[in-house]
Write a protein that holds these residues in place. Structure first.
Motif, PDB file in Angstrom:
ATOM      1  N   ILE B 203       0.969  -1.280   0.155  1.00 26.59           N
ATOM      2  CA  ILE B 203       0.088  -0.263  -0.226  1.00 26.59           C
ATOM      3  C   ILE B 203       0.944   1.034   0.085  1.00 26.59           C
ATOM      4  O   ILE B 203       0.725   2.551   0.619  1.00 26.59           O
ATOM      5  CB  ILE B 203      -0.930  -0.326   1.224  1.00 26.59           C
ATOM      6  CG1 ILE B 203      -0.582  -0.426   2.196  1.00 26.59           C
ATOM      7  CG2 ILE B 203      -2.117  -1.466   1.242  1.00 26.59           C
ATOM      8  CD1 ILE B 203      -1.477   0.463   3.939  1.00 26.59           C
ATOM      9  N   TYR B 204       2.099   0.874  -0.768  1.00 25.82           N
ATOM     10  CA  TYR B 204       3.116   2.545  -1.297  1.00 25.82           C
ATOM     11  C   TYR B 204       4.000   2.693  -0.146  1.00 25.82           C
ATOM     12  O   TYR B 204       4.139   4.014   0.134  1.00 25.82           O
ATOM     13  CB  TYR B 204       2.346   3.216  -2.020  1.00 25.82           C
ATOM     14  CG  TYR B 204       0.891   2.916  -2.321  1.00 25.82           C
ATOM     15  CD1 TYR B 204       1.383   3.365  -3.777  1.00 25.82           C
ATOM     16  CD2 TYR B 204      -0.339   3.143  -2.668  1.00 25.82           C
ATOM     17  CE1 TYR B 204       0.745   2.405  -5.131  1.00 25.82           C
ATOM     18  CE2 TYR B 204      -0.844   2.594  -3.626  1.00 25.82           C
ATOM     19  CZ  TYR B 204      -0.780   2.532  -5.140  1.00 25.82           C
ATOM     20  OH  TYR B 204      -1.559   1.878  -5.709  1.00 25.82           O
ATOM     21  N   GLY B 205       3.649   1.842   1.106  1.00 25.49           N
ATOM     22  CA  GLY B 205       4.803   1.690   1.961  1.00 25.49           C
ATOM     23  C   GLY B 205       6.394   1.460   1.644  1.00 25.49           C
ATOM     24  O   GLY B 205       6.129   0.586   0.878  1.00 25.49           O
ATOM     25  N   PRO B 206       7.201   1.508   3.358  1.00 22.58           N
ATOM     26  CA  PRO B 206       8.052   0.613   3.065  1.00 22.58           C
ATOM     27  C   PRO B 206       7.879  -0.812   3.138  1.00 22.58           C
ATOM     28  O   PRO B 206       7.068  -0.873   3.356  1.00 22.58           O
ATOM     29  CB  PRO B 206       9.057   1.355   3.876  1.00 22.58           C
ATOM     30  CG  PRO B 206       7.772   1.403   5.052  1.00 22.58           C
ATOM     31  CD  PRO B 206       6.635   1.872   3.977  1.00 22.58           C
ATOM     32  N   GLN B 207       9.324  -0.934   2.252  1.00 29.33           N
ATOM     33  CA  GLN B 207       9.558  -3.142   2.532  1.00 29.33           C
ATOM     34  C   GLN B 207       9.510  -3.703   4.207  1.00 29.33           C
ATOM     35  O   GLN B 207      10.656  -2.057   4.569  1.00 29.33           O
ATOM     36  CB  GLN B 207      10.083  -3.119   1.677  1.00 29.33           C
ATOM     37  CG  GLN B 207       9.607  -3.290   0.523  1.00 29.33           C
ATOM     38  CD  GLN B 207       9.605  -3.759  -1.142  1.00 29.33           C
ATOM     39  OE1 GLN B 207      11.802  -3.277  -0.666  1.00 29.33           O
ATOM     40  NE2 GLN B 207       9.798  -3.588  -2.320  1.00 29.33           N
ATOM     41  N   GLY B 208       9.512  -4.288   4.474  1.00 33.55           N
ATOM     42  CA  GLY B 208      10.411  -4.671   5.190  1.00 33.55           C
ATOM     43  C   GLY B 208       9.895  -4.641   6.792  1.00 33.55           C
ATOM     44  O   GLY B 208      10.219  -4.478   7.942  1.00 33.55           O
ATOM     45  N   VAL B 209       8.148  -3.780   6.745  1.00 34.05           N
ATOM     46  CA  VAL B 209       7.197  -3.634   7.886  1.00 34.05           C
ATOM     47  C   VAL B 209       5.662  -4.177   7.627  1.00 34.05           C
ATOM     48  O   VAL B 209       4.736  -4.371   6.211  1.00 34.05           O
ATOM     49  CB  VAL B 209       7.208  -2.785   8.288  1.00 34.05           C
ATOM     50  CG1 VAL B 209       6.897  -1.722   7.367  1.00 34.05           C
ATOM     51  CG2 VAL B 209       7.059  -1.942  10.033  1.00 34.05           C
ATOM     52  N   GLY B 210       5.449  -4.893   8.983  1.00 28.80           N
ATOM     53  CA  GLY B 210       3.507  -5.823   8.650  1.00 28.80           C
ATOM     54  C   GLY B 210       3.419  -5.332  10.186  1.00 28.80           C
ATOM     55  O   GLY B 210       3.584  -5.025  10.756  1.00 28.80           O
ATOM     56  N   ALA B 211       2.033  -5.799   9.861  1.00 34.23           N
ATOM     57  CA  ALA B 211       2.124  -6.003  11.413  1.00 34.23           C
ATOM     58  C   ALA B 211       0.187  -7.554  11.087  1.00 34.23           C
ATOM     59  O   ALA B 211      -0.199  -7.790  10.278  1.00 34.23           O
ATOM     60  CB  ALA B 211       0.638  -4.860  11.585  1.00 34.23           C
TER      61      ALA B 211
END
Lengths: 489, 385
Positions: B203-211
């Motif tokens: 969703i156009y955010g950075p890679q390497g982070v999720g929830a």
């Protein structure tokens, strides 16, 4: 985990060369299947052994499409001998270097499709020649040779030695049978790919010929039929008599080559009376016993380079030259029965009926499950108990009887031999060999009016089975040979 | 490939410039450790909590139910392994056959440990049958995993119905919503999933982070151990800039939801309409219940990798239809589960649009696509209908 290709691959993908299909081709070949995801198809037009037109189609990954395009471009307009030499390494060069990991199969796929088109062309050229038997004798050039390649160490070293001694060498692998699925017996599909790789690494052109029909008719049917009629066949002899040498000679004539070569351990010596077959340097590997039926006309063109070498030297040569085949296992027994269980093989092909085990006087000693399970001289699996060891002395398929007796009952002093092939005058025969790797026995040979010959042993011998070969020698020279018809007395 | 038209948003999406702005302060100079007591630490803590609120808002959750992770795959692993470890006496798992590898492989891992796994079927569109799910549930079922929207064919599952069935039997449902977030309405207030996986870079955010959303009261064991960050569910110093970026991306996704999905749908339908005029090109997945940005196609007679690379050479970046590692050369389990043959599965491509695509780009793509298909079919020895 994406693949990243060299620009040359993308260039061939977007602007592929020689795409299409020749409507009425001289040869067509296909390799691969949808389940593995890739299919390549080549069609060729051939005139005077030159590829006048090459077209290809591929369903597959970019690597396969580019490899097909590069291969079509490399071979278009070339002589068959040059085209059949194009290797994986050549394709790699044309595409700017190695393909991404896991894509190397693209080269194998397109080469196989092209080579199958050549095979299709050659089999069309051969027509029935190869089924009926080929005895042509083309006007080939003297230092040229077609070398049979089975995928094993012997045939690879054969091709190498010929190349190193200045011959123009073309290699050929015969498709003889489908083998058992997954087996690595000689002449199975994987073996063809392996043989092709080996030839290409030596820089030699490689061809395949589909001889399954011929092999089935002249070797397998005979093999099965022999057991059913109570005799003991030798399929290697049948193959040498009708298949291998004829097919190699056919290909040589097609290509304008003269000699044919195999990796057999034997020697051919030219004498004023024509060619003579002679035992090899390595006595333990001597294969003259199975080579006797090679027609004289073909023997005149044959070279057996390994006849001058010990097997251990052959392996050493393969190791020194880094041939991948150096470590392949020795081929065993019968190539189309890789598990060695030839009883089971025969039983799958013919119906057999149970019958009686009898002694020489006709007394019933027991039962058996079919005459195909027995061969003269056999001691095991008779299912009959006796105070002394019993041997099969005769098989009577019509009466469904297996005759057993004591060891001395196997002794015979003469045999009748038919289907002769003489290299020298029969009178020269001073000894006869009746089994592979056995010591020849002194004998006298005499024509029996008709087509059979009577062979009298100097001393009685044990267990000669009808169907086996009797090969005559004068010292180390093969005088000729024939098939044991029956016991003389 | 600066000039290339990007049509592979399901693989990853470009970083929104506004998101980058939100991240920059946390990449420069002193970035306090959110666990520290001092002022810089408190500032970082605040930024993380603000992001948590934004992410929670995107799915209608309470901020306290959001755990930040290292990405969508980690979220799925935490849910699958965490739910299993929290209920060790339950040894049965129910899973759909169209899961992302992150779920599929963690379930396989449990299977190798001795868990019994029931794999549900799907229909030709890739939809799970709620009645079949109901029949599959057992007293010893540890959890169910069905993704919200499929990453390959774009089909949206009837998660609300599935979740109600699970709740009635007291079985937790994990939904992978990595592709669904920002593209279909997600409201955990209405849909009783127990856990839900999200990823920032789709969703156009950075890679390497999720929830991972974990509903209050749902028991979950951690799979990473350490300093006890994220309420002990995900130890390790927080990826501050990443989380801040994810927060911003989630906020914009919520704010611009209507506008983005309307735009994506328009472009998607334009592509579908254009490509399906070519004979032998079929849309896979459900025609209506699908992601607004996903076009998944079977192109008869053309192998997907060659089509992808051909279009790449023409300046259009699309995805292969199978999510599996391309060199492994195995057909996609998703397509096989939907009843397709291996050859069809090797002929699938995925086109996924995003908020920044234009209709001019789509027109150009349609031209390139038909040229590529035509040329590759000329090359193909297979018959096309």
């Amino acid at each position: 985990m994406a693949d990243h290709y060299k620009p040359q691959v993308i260039e061939h993908l977007v602007r592929p060369r020689n795409v299409g299909e020749i409507e009425v081709p001289d040869g067509a070949g296909e390799s691969g299947d949808a389940a593995c995801g890739d299919i390549a198809r080549f069609t060729v037009s051939v005139k005077d052994n030159t590829l006048e037109k090459v077209r290809y189609k591929v369903y597959g990954c970019a690597a396969c499409i580019a490899a097909g395009s590069a291969l079509a471009e490399l071979v278009d307009g070339r002589h068959l001998l040059e085209a059949a030499r194009v290797s994986k390494a050549d394709l790699e060069d044309a595409l700017g270097g190695p393909l991404p990991e896991g894509k190397e199969h693209a080269f194998t796929l397109v080469l196989d499709a092209l080579h199958k088109a050549f095979e299709d062309y050659l089999n069309w050229r051969a027509g029935n020649l190869l089924v009926e038997g080929y005895n042509g004798c083309g006007p080939g050039e003297s230092k040229t040779v077609v070398a049979a390649m089975s995928g094993g160490v012997d045939s690879a070293v054969t091709a190498l030695l010929l190349k190193e001694s200045g011959y123009d060498v073309a290699t050929v692998t015969f498709r003889l049978h489908d083998g058992e699925p997954g087996s690595r017996s000689c002449c199975s599909p994987d073996t063809v790919l392996f043989a092709r790789d080996t030839a290409h690494r030596m820089g030699l052109p490689h061809f395949t010929l589909n001889l399954k029909k011929l092999f089935d008719r002249r070797v397998m049917s005979d093999f099965v039929g022999s057991y059913a009629s109570g005799s003991t066949p030798n399929p290697c002899v049948a193959c040498n008599a009708h298949v291998k040498f004829h097919a190699a000679a056919f290909l040589a004539d097609e290509l304008g080559y003269y000699h044919v070569a195999t990796g057999h351990y034997a020697r051919v010596v030219q004498t004023p009376d024509g060619p003579a077959m002679v035992r090899p340097v390595d006595a333990r590997k001597d294969q003259t016993y199975v080579l006797w039926p090679v027609p004289k006309k073909l023997l005149a063109r044959t070279v057996f380079p390994l006849g001058e070498y010990e097997k251990t030297e052959v392996r050493r040569i393969a190791e020194e030259r880094n041939l991948a085949v150096a470590y392949t296992p020795e081929s065993q027994d019968i190539c189309f029965i890789p598990d060695g269980n030839y009883r089971r093989f025969v039983r799958k092909k013919v119906k057999t009926e149970p019958g009686k085990v009898v002694d020489r006087e006709g007394r019933v000693l027991g039962e058996h499950r079919g005459v195909v399970d027995f061969t003269v001289g056999q001691r095991r699996g008779l299912g009959v108990s006796a105070p002394h060891p019993l041997y099969v002395t005769e098989v009577r398929p019509r009466a469904k009887q297996v005759v057993v007796g004591r060891k001395r009952d196997l002794e015979i002093s003469d045999i009748r031999v038919k289907n002769m092939n003489w290299y020298m005058r029969p009178e020269a025969a001073s000894s006869v060999q009746i089994r592979y790797n056995s010591t020849p026995v002194p004998c006298e040979v005499e024509r029996d009016g008709g087509n059979e010959w009577v062979v009298r042993f100097e001393k009685p011998v044990l267990g000669v089975a009808p169907g086996q070969s009797a090969v005559f020698y004068d010292g180390d020279k093969v005088v000729g040979g024939g098939v044991v018809a029956r016991r003389g007395s | 490939m600066a000039d290339s038209v990007y049509l592979d948003y399901a693989a990853t999406s470009p970083l929104d410039g506004r998101v980058l702005e939100a991240m920059l302060p946390h990449l420069q100079g002193l970035r306090g450790n959110a666990s520290s007591l001092h002022a810089p630490g408190a500032a970082s803590h605040e930024a993380i909590e603000a992001a948590r609120e934004s992410v929670a808002a995107l799915i209608g959750a309470s901020p306290g139910d959001i755990t930040f992770t290292g990405g969508g795959t980690e979220s799925d692993n935490l849910a699958v392994l965490g739910l299993a470890r929290a209920n060790p006496e339950k040894r049965h798992i129910v899973v759909s056959p169209v899961e992302h590898a992150a779920v599929r492989e963690s379930v396989r891992h449990l299977e190798q440990e001795g868990y019994e796994v029931t794999r549900l079927g799907v229909d030709g569109h890739g939809i799970v049958d709620p009645e079949e799910l109901e029949r599959a549930l057992r007293p010893d079922t540890a959890f169910v995993a069905v993704m919200w929207a499929n990453n390959e064919v774009g089909t949206v599952e009837p998660v609300e119905e599935l979740a109600r069935i699970c709740i009635e039997k007291g079985v937790p449902l994990h939904a992978d919503a990595v592709q669904a977030a920002g593209r279909v309405p997600l409201d955990v207030g209405r849909v009783p999933v127990s856990t839900l996986a999200l990823s920032s870079h789709k969703i156009y955010g950075p890679q390497g982070v999720g929830a991972l959303y974990v509903r209050e009261g749902v028991k979950l064991e951690p799979v990473i151990f350490g300093g006890g960050q994220e309420k002990g569910l995900r130890s390790g110093t927080e990826n501050l800039a990443g989380i801040a970026g994810f927060g911003a991306a989630a906020r914009f996704a919520a704010e611009e939801f209507e506008e983005r999905t309307r735009h994506e749908k328009e472009l998607r339908d334009r592509i579908v309409e254009g490509v399906t005029t070519i004979p032998g090109v079929r849309l896979n997945g459900h025609p209506e219940m699908r992601l607004p940005n996903n076009v998944h196609l079977t192109v008869e007679g053309v192998e997907s990798e060659s089509l992808v690379l051909f279009l790449d050479a023409l300046g259009y970046a699309i995805g292969r239809g199978s999510a599996c590692a391309s060199s492994g050369h195995k057909a996609s389990p998703v397509l096989l589960a939907m009843g397709q043959g291996e050859r069809e599965a090797f002929s699938a491509v995925r086109i996924t649009v995003g908020k920044d695509n234009t209709s001019e780009e789509i027109d150009g793509f349609l031209e390139a696509f038909s040229r590529a298909v035509e040329q590759l079919r000329e090359l193909s020895p297979l018959q096309t209908s």
